[in-house]
Design a protein around this motif. Sequence first.
Motif, PDB file in Angstrom:
ATOM      1  N   PRO A   1       4.349  82.542  37.312  1.00 54.39           N
ATOM      2  CA  PRO A   1       3.747  83.517  38.885  1.00 54.39           C
ATOM      3  C   PRO A   1       2.852  81.550  39.146  1.00 54.39           C
ATOM      4  N   LEU A   2       2.729  80.825  38.066  1.00 54.76           N
ATOM      5  CA  LEU A   2       2.387  79.322  38.550  1.00 54.76           C
ATOM      6  C   LEU A   2       3.752  78.854  38.722  1.00 54.76           C
ATOM      7  N   LEU A   3       4.497  78.704  38.223  1.00 50.54           N
ATOM      8  CA  LEU A   3       5.622  78.038  39.544  1.00 50.54           C
ATOM      9  C   LEU A   3       5.945  78.900  40.294  1.00 50.54           C
ATOM     10  N   LEU A   4       5.559  79.609  40.716  1.00 47.41           N
ATOM     11  CA  LEU A   4       5.832  80.771  42.321  1.00 47.41           C
ATOM     12  C   LEU A   4       4.357  79.671  43.055  1.00 47.41           C
ATOM     13  N   LEU A   5       2.870  79.793  42.514  1.00 45.94           N
ATOM     14  CA  LEU A   5       2.665  78.880  42.964  1.00 45.94           C
ATOM     15  C   LEU A   5       2.334  78.208  43.138  1.00 45.94           C
TER      16      LEU A   5
ATOM     17  N   GLY B   1      14.913  85.154  39.141  1.00 45.93           N
ATOM     18  CA  GLY B   1      14.352  84.550  40.269  1.00 45.93           C
ATOM     19  C   GLY B   1      14.102  83.431  40.209  1.00 45.93           C
ATOM     20  N   ALA B   2      13.570  83.032  38.392  1.00 47.91           N
ATOM     21  CA  ALA B   2      12.493  82.063  38.382  1.00 47.91           C
ATOM     22  C   ALA B   2      13.509  80.880  38.100  1.00 47.91           C
ATOM     23  N   ILE B   3      14.722  81.148  37.636  1.00 51.99           N
ATOM     24  CA  ILE B   3      16.007  80.172  37.256  1.00 51.99           C
ATOM     25  C   ILE B   3      16.283  79.822  38.492  1.00 51.99           C
ATOM     26  N   ALA B   4      16.626  80.703  39.684  1.00 51.12           N
ATOM     27  CA  ALA B   4      16.634  80.014  40.861  1.00 51.12           C
ATOM     28  C   ALA B   4      15.325  79.088  41.068  1.00 51.12           C
TER      29      ALA B   4
ATOM     30  N   LYS C   1      -3.883  81.754  51.111  1.00 53.33           N
ATOM     31  CA  LYS C   1      -2.857  82.926  50.991  1.00 53.33           C
ATOM     32  C   LYS C   1      -2.222  82.470  49.878  1.00 53.33           C
ATOM     33  N   THR C   2      -1.630  81.310  49.349  1.00 51.59           N
ATOM     34  CA  THR C   2      -0.566  81.225  48.678  1.00 51.59           C
ATOM     35  C   THR C   2      -1.369  82.355  47.367  1.00 51.59           C
ATOM     36  N   ARG C   3      -2.247  82.576  46.748  1.00 52.80           N
ATOM     37  CA  ARG C   3      -2.681  83.052  45.852  1.00 52.80           C
ATOM     38  C   ARG C   3      -2.346  84.571  45.830  1.00 52.80           C
ATOM     39  N   GLU C   4      -2.699  84.915  47.426  1.00 49.68           N
ATOM     40  CA  GLU C   4      -2.229  86.512  47.988  1.00 49.68           C
ATOM     41  C   GLU C   4      -0.975  86.538  47.432  1.00 49.68           C
ATOM     42  N   ILE C   5      -0.091  85.690  48.359  1.00 50.69           N
ATOM     43  CA  ILE C   5       1.186  86.023  47.732  1.00 50.69           C
ATOM     44  C   ILE C   5       1.730  86.053  45.605  1.00 50.69           C
ATOM     45  N   VAL C   6       1.162  85.254  45.215  1.00 45.75           N
ATOM     46  CA  VAL C   6       0.980  84.972  44.115  1.00 45.75           C
ATOM     47  C   VAL C   6       0.853  86.482  43.408  1.00 45.75           C
ATOM     48  N   THR C   7      -0.956  87.077  44.206  1.00 47.73           N
ATOM     49  CA  THR C   7      -0.883  88.150  43.526  1.00 47.73           C
ATOM     50  C   THR C   7      -0.675  89.631  43.351  1.00 47.73           C
ATOM     51  N   GLU C   8       0.250  89.901  44.625  1.00 42.88           N
ATOM     52  CA  GLU C   8       0.457  91.190  45.067  1.00 42.88           C
ATOM     53  C   GLU C   8       2.029  91.315  44.495  1.00 42.88           C
TER      54      GLU C   8
END
Length: 283
Positions: A66-70, A115-118, A208-215
């Motif tokens: 989730p930190l990479l995504l954020l 997903g994380a590797i991508a 907004k970015t945190r909301e995306i990661v959270t969901e």
Amino acid sequence: MRLNLAQWEVWEQQARSLTGQLPTYIPRLAEVEPNAFALQMRNLKGESWTRGNPELMFPLMSVVKPLLLLFLLECLGEESVFQQVGREASELPFNSLEQLEADGGFPRNPMINSGAIALCNLLPDPECLREWLNQSANCQLFLDEAMLASVRSVPNQRNLAIAERLQQAGLLTQSSLQVLDIYQEICCLSGAIADVAQLGLLLAQPGKTREIVTEIVRQCGLYQASAAFAAEVGIPTKSSVSGLLLSWVPGEGAIAIYSPPLDPAGNSIQGLFLLKQIALLEH
């Protein structure tokens, strides 16, 4: 936020009765002390509550996802990120090649390995993620070179096959081996329980970015157990093969728990039990 000590002691005794397994495919994780334990609850007001050994150091492993995504959402935006990965939950294991094949080579979500590797294909340098997290979350993550060497010592054939399938699907601009090495390196970012709690506070902040990661984490963070946990407890939680759990309540605070033995889905069995008790009491 502070728990009744008598109630906590009952929970700890109940948690110790639960038995899990250490992962065997990473030699260094297979050798950790199974009774190792650390917990920290921390809120956005700066209050904290700690149990266990706060000096323990351990790798983030999949908690980095989730930190990479954020980080990538903050740096590149939604369009670039979600061209690489979807947002749907998967009922198959976190390292499922079958799921990736069924989806035509497009990763279902950022919390599973494909997903994380991508997403690592979008990361120019693993060090930039570590620096950003340390600065943004006020923590002291470091690259555990010994853990990285242990990961590299036993090639993960399933992850390699996943990376090769992603390359075939046109999602990687770097070689599959290069992207896989970036993924392994960020998984070996390590710290103490206070560092992980600080990372949880970073995710708990508004935006907004945190909301995306959270969901996404709410629906996908515990692999096959995600749907049941979301229905029962509801707070976003990410697990890892190192026995780490990270949960956060948006706008309020974070809970970090480290307990290495895992259940069949790959989640900390004692950590998940304690987290459920805390979350249900608090909410």
